[in-house]
Design an enzyme around this catalytic site. Structure first.
Site, PDB file in Angstrom:
ATOM      1  N   HIS A  45       0.842  -1.198   0.000  1.00 20.78           N
ATOM      2  CA  HIS A  45       0.000   0.000   0.000  1.00 20.78           C
ATOM      3  C   HIS A  45       0.878   1.249   0.000  1.00 20.78           C
ATOM      4  O   HIS A  45       2.088   1.161   0.150  1.00 20.78           O
ATOM      5  CB  HIS A  45      -0.821   0.072   1.300  1.00 20.78           C
ATOM      6  CG  HIS A  45      -1.660  -1.109   1.615  1.00 20.78           C
ATOM      7  ND1 HIS A  45      -3.027  -1.124   1.445  1.00 20.78           N
ATOM      8  CD2 HIS A  45      -1.348  -2.315   2.165  1.00 20.78           C
ATOM      9  CE1 HIS A  45      -3.518  -2.280   1.854  1.00 20.78           C
ATOM     10  NE2 HIS A  45      -2.519  -3.024   2.293  1.00 20.78           N
ATOM     11  N   GLU A 127       2.594  -0.771   4.396  1.00 24.03           N
ATOM     12  CA  GLU A 127       2.387   0.580   3.876  1.00 24.03           C
ATOM     13  C   GLU A 127       3.733   1.230   3.593  1.00 24.03           C
ATOM     14  O   GLU A 127       4.652   1.169   4.423  1.00 24.03           O
ATOM     15  CB  GLU A 127       1.647   1.451   4.897  1.00 24.03           C
ATOM     16  CG  GLU A 127       0.231   1.015   5.210  1.00 24.03           C
ATOM     17  CD  GLU A 127      -0.797   1.589   4.262  1.00 24.03           C
ATOM     18  OE1 GLU A 127      -0.421   2.291   3.294  1.00 24.03           O
ATOM     19  OE2 GLU A 127      -1.993   1.333   4.499  1.00 24.03           O
ATOM     20  N   HIS A 165      -2.484  -2.976  -3.407  1.00 24.00           N
ATOM     21  CA  HIS A 165      -3.862  -2.768  -2.948  1.00 24.00           C
ATOM     22  C   HIS A 165      -4.788  -2.551  -4.145  1.00 24.00           C
ATOM     23  O   HIS A 165      -5.941  -2.993  -4.146  1.00 24.00           O
ATOM     24  CB  HIS A 165      -3.890  -1.556  -2.007  1.00 24.00           C
ATOM     25  CG  HIS A 165      -5.087  -1.489  -1.131  1.00 24.00           C
ATOM     26  ND1 HIS A 165      -5.352  -0.395  -0.336  1.00 24.00           N
ATOM     27  CD2 HIS A 165      -6.090  -2.356  -0.894  1.00 24.00           C
ATOM     28  CE1 HIS A 165      -6.468  -0.596   0.332  1.00 24.00           C
ATOM     29  NE2 HIS A 165      -6.933  -1.778   0.007  1.00 24.00           N
ATOM     30  N   ASP A 175      -3.400   2.453  -4.936  1.00 28.37           N
ATOM     31  CA  ASP A 175      -2.028   2.317  -4.419  1.00 28.37           C
ATOM     32  C   ASP A 175      -1.473   0.907  -4.608  1.00 28.37           C
ATOM     33  O   ASP A 175      -2.244  -0.038  -4.691  1.00 28.37           O
ATOM     34  CB  ASP A 175      -1.994   2.727  -2.932  1.00 28.37           C
ATOM     35  CG  ASP A 175      -2.967   1.946  -2.044  1.00 28.37           C
ATOM     36  OD1 ASP A 175      -4.144   1.789  -2.425  1.00 28.37           O
ATOM     37  OD2 ASP A 175      -2.541   1.497  -0.958  1.00 28.37           O
TER      38      ASP A 175
END
Length: 196
Positions: A45, A127, A165, A175
């Protein structure tokens, strides 16, 4: 922090990465239908708070459930969200871990991978501090590749099941975006694996 350790000395113990800063989120639950040995997907992400701005405490504040809605106008729409990722890799390569890899973080939302829905149940979410259209840093690629290699050796069902994602929630998410260089990432993984 253990940055002075060589990569070979970093490990995952009870779902926690030894290189990461541990910052436990309340936003997780036990994987009811999935044991650690069944974790079979890595999802990449991106996030920045406020959008397009880097640094600061706001990503952690969101994942920890303490984001101040008055800190920025855009936070009024998100401050009550109950979301988390397993890890965040900041622009300088610093890694923060919020949820044990053995537990379910709330990162994917409504999602499907190869016909299997509810990706949070069987995936790990990483992330990258960034946006869809700003290049990621050398440090982020290096740290992501190292962590990925360790995750693949610890959770062997992941193998090549690595996706963005955008690929598991294509109607909702974009993303890690076109700025993410999948070839560079895969090349780094191949180097770490000893594949030419």
């Amino acid at each position: 922090m253990t940055d002075s350790l060589s990569q070979s000395e970093h490990k995952i113990v009870k779902g926690w990465y030894s290189k990461a800063e541990k910052c436990e989120s309340p936003h997780f639950d036990i994987r009811e239908q999935c044991l650690p040995k069944d974790i079979s997907l890595l999802v990449i992400h991106n996030i920045s708070l406020p959008a397009g701005e880097f640094g600061g405490p706001y990503i952690s504040d969101l994942f920890l459930g303490r984001l101040d809605k008055n800190a920025h106008a855009s936070f009024n729409e998100i401050y009550q969200l109950r979301v988390s990722a397993h890890c965040l890799i900041r622009r300088d390569g610093h890694i923060v871990q919020y949820v044990s890899f053995d537990h379910r973080a709330w990162h994917a939302g409504v999602s499907s991978y190869l016909g299997k829905s509810k990706c949070n149940d069987f995936s790990i979410g990483i992330e990258l501090e960034g946006t869809d259209n700003i290049p990621y840093t050398d440090e982020q690629y290096k740290c992501l590749a190292e962590l990925t290699q360790l995750l693949k050796s610890t959770y062997q069902q992941i193998n090549g099941n690595i996706t963005g994602h955008c690929d598991i929630a294509p109607e909702r998410k974009t993303d890690p975006g076109p700025a993410f260089d999948w070839q560079r990432y895969k090349s780094l993984l191949n180097t770490l694996s000893g594949v030419n």
